[in-house]
Design an enzyme around this catalytic site. Sequence first.
Site, PDB file in Angstrom:
ATOM      1  N   GLU A 185      61.783  30.835  49.893  1.00 31.00           N
ATOM      2  CA  GLU A 185      60.790  30.571  50.777  1.00 31.00           C
ATOM      3  C   GLU A 185      60.439  32.073  51.136  1.00 31.00           C
ATOM      4  OE1 GLU A 185      62.291  28.418  54.181  1.00 31.00           O
ATOM      5  OE2 GLU A 185      61.427  26.534  53.215  1.00 31.00           O
ATOM      6  N   GLU A 263      63.344  20.611  48.601  1.00 27.35           N
ATOM      7  CA  GLU A 263      64.257  20.496  49.698  1.00 27.35           C
ATOM      8  C   GLU A 263      63.524  19.361  50.642  1.00 27.35           C
ATOM      9  OE1 GLU A 263      65.174  23.863  52.214  1.00 27.35           O
ATOM     10  OE2 GLU A 263      65.289  25.255  50.493  1.00 27.35           O
TER      11      GLU A 263
HETATM   12  C1  LIG Z   1      64.467  26.622  62.119  1.00 31.36           C
HETATM   13  C2  LIG Z   1      64.026  26.773  60.634  1.00 31.36           C
HETATM   14  C3  LIG Z   1      65.084  27.520  59.863  1.00 31.36           C
HETATM   15  C4  LIG Z   1      64.750  27.757  58.554  1.00 31.36           C
HETATM   16  N1  LIG Z   1      65.324  26.961  57.412  1.00 31.36           N
HETATM   17  C5  LIG Z   1      64.682  26.152  56.885  1.00 31.36           C
HETATM   18  S1  LIG Z   1      63.045  25.566  56.995  1.00 31.36           S
HETATM   19  N2  LIG Z   1      65.186  25.778  55.684  1.00 31.36           N
HETATM   20  C6  LIG Z   1      64.552  26.089  54.227  1.00 31.36           C
HETATM   21  C7  LIG Z   1      65.643  27.015  53.605  1.00 31.36           C
HETATM   22  O1  LIG Z   1      65.146  27.346  52.427  1.00 31.36           O
HETATM   23  C8  LIG Z   1      67.066  26.448  53.570  1.00 31.36           C
HETATM   24  O2  LIG Z   1      67.806  27.275  53.207  1.00 31.36           O
HETATM   25  C9  LIG Z   1      67.374  26.080  54.955  1.00 31.36           C
HETATM   26  O3  LIG Z   1      67.429  27.021  55.923  1.00 31.36           O
HETATM   27  C10 LIG Z   1      66.355  25.099  55.511  1.00 31.36           C
HETATM   28  C11 LIG Z   1      66.847  24.566  56.991  1.00 31.36           C
HETATM   29  O4  LIG Z   1      68.193  23.830  56.754  1.00 31.36           O
END
Ligand SMILES: CCCCNC(=S)N1C[C@H](O)[C@@H](O)[C@@H](O)[C@H]1CO
Length: 649
Positions: A185, A263
């Site tokens: 991301e 995801e």
């Molecule tokens: C509050 C937003 C936290 C950011 N993480 C997000 S969107 N996510 C995408 C990320 O790639 C994954 O590793 C996980 O961290 C998942 C949430 O479980």
Amino acid sequence: MAPKKLLCLPSLLLPLLTLLLPQADTRSFVVDPDHDRFLLDGAPFRYVSGSLHYFRVPRVLWADRLFKMRMSGLNAVQFYVPWNYHEPEPGVYKFNGSRDLFAFLKEATLANLLVILRPGPYICAEWEMGGLPAWLLRKPKIHLRTSDPDFLAAVDSWFKVLLPKIHPWLYHNGGNIISIQVENEYGSYRACDMSYMRHLAGLFRALLGDKILLFTTDGPEGLKCGSLQGLYTTIDFGPADNMTKIFALLRKYEPRGPLVNSEYYTGWLDYWGQNHSTRSVPAVTKGLENMLKLGASVNMYMFHGGTNFGYWNGADEKGRFLPITTSYDYDAPISEAGDPTPKLFAIRNVISKFQEVPLGPLPPPSPKMTLGPLSLHLDGNLLAFLDFLCPQGPIHSILPMTFEAVNQDHGYMLYRTYLTHTVSEPTQFWVPNNGVHDRAYVMVDGVFQGVLERNMKRNLFLTGKKGAKLDVLLENMGRLSFGSNSSDFKGLLEPPVLGQTVLTQWLMFPLKVDNLVKWWFPNQLLKSSHPQTPSGPTFYSTTFPILGSGGDTFLFLPGWTKGQVWINGFNLGRYWTKRGPQQTLYVPRPLLFPRGALNKITLLELENVPLQPQIQFLDRPILNSTMHKTYIYSLSDESASEPMELSGH
Ligand SMILES: CCCCNC(=S)N1C[C@H](O)[C@@H](O)[C@@H](O)[C@H]1CO
């Protein structure tokens, strides 16, 4: 260890068999742009995958979890490789025991699961510093996740060790890895440094060859900076999101080839002090079915969440610092204790409409054990064991130093100074610029005065005589794992202020608490008779046998406040009964010695113990204790001593 070839067969059989089996050079996993699909060995293929993090599950349970995923109808497993889990110090690599990534890959093969690998270097995942090693911050000006030469040098060094080990496990080389993600991301990170992403893509190609499918994953808002020419673009979103709109946006970046949600959120993460997160079964299954109808390949995040043992939880920053809980149950289809849930069976039913699911039943929930209540006895105040906790002695500095500056990555550090004058009236003690990272337990001459907390509790009042010892135990609650625009240093980031006096001349004691619990306490024949002021950071323990054949269980600490737990020397993680929502800690059966042997549990209680220092083992988890207060810190009021309580029940 590369996958074994069929070399042990009698020589007459081998030629025949190799004619039947797909050869490494005919094994392939590719995008078919003409039909918007994947091809596996030349045949149309769609993966239905689930995320499971080997670093959140005891190694002895890996096979059990992977088998349940296969029996759920999945044909692939997706997992990260946390850099900080495998390179604890620069140039020191660990791939043994619970870090044996290749044993996990072999277990996935045995479970007949293909692998989607996500080696980072950054992984997010609510993991400590998003998987980046804290020792990177020993160069305080380093720009993480950019083409900063210091950062790239460490990344190159790590991947030149890891990726050659991965190479034999690639699908076309005879292994089970069908695709590999670059970064994580990246479009959600402020830097948007495309030379960094191009560097990573080049490094992965150089070390893994040109056949493996490399991809990126971003949320809808991150595609611009997260995608890169030459890397297959995938997206992530959850049940409540608009699939049609999001896939249409993805098509702008990947006009041809299969749609992929890397995801699909089956649940969500929990923060200490916030309510437990859930996602409903109907919402999750409806979204999954809609994607499968489109022919999309999907990875469900998480399919089994597991646990943030030890100090491995990460944190987020949403208005304030929010540490992730010890449980990573994630309301996932397979519970933290490895039990199939109604959500799993509903997902399995959806998958069965599109592809064959293995015949046969899912294993039943594991046997659970109850025990107790057990009374714990006082081993002594943390300060009484300072010589054993910091055998090399303290570091002296005029101003307090961070954890990173003294090479202490996790856990606890004691900061000590001596009052230069008597304060007879209660006097404000605080740390400017929200400089407590993350919680401080304050003692004067060994007497507990109270707690300071990042964003939440900015000051307390104390008195003391000239020459009195002022001790501040600092707890690192886990480094930011997402969205941080700056490095999350830990410790006292500024010199504390007492009244109008900036306190200088500090002794820093990096504390090796795990060594004390593992090696010193077990050898204590007689209970130490330290002067007891059972308040503030204090060790309690007891020993106990399990009854019958035992089972998985959930440690319940009624009336305790906050601290750390070890069972038979294994760091089970943090508890924070007072704040919730998690009230129990998962104890996997394999951690406990069988009947006839004594198990030992040790608690480091950081604040206050209950009148009856007892614990219990329950046969079910408590992860959703209704939050009695919703805290908010008024960011404008620097000296606010208590957070406003938004709601009380
Ligand atoms: C509050 C937003 C936290 C950011 N993480 C997000 S969107 N996510 C995408 C990320 O790639 C994954 O590793 C996980 O961290 C998942 C949430 O479980």
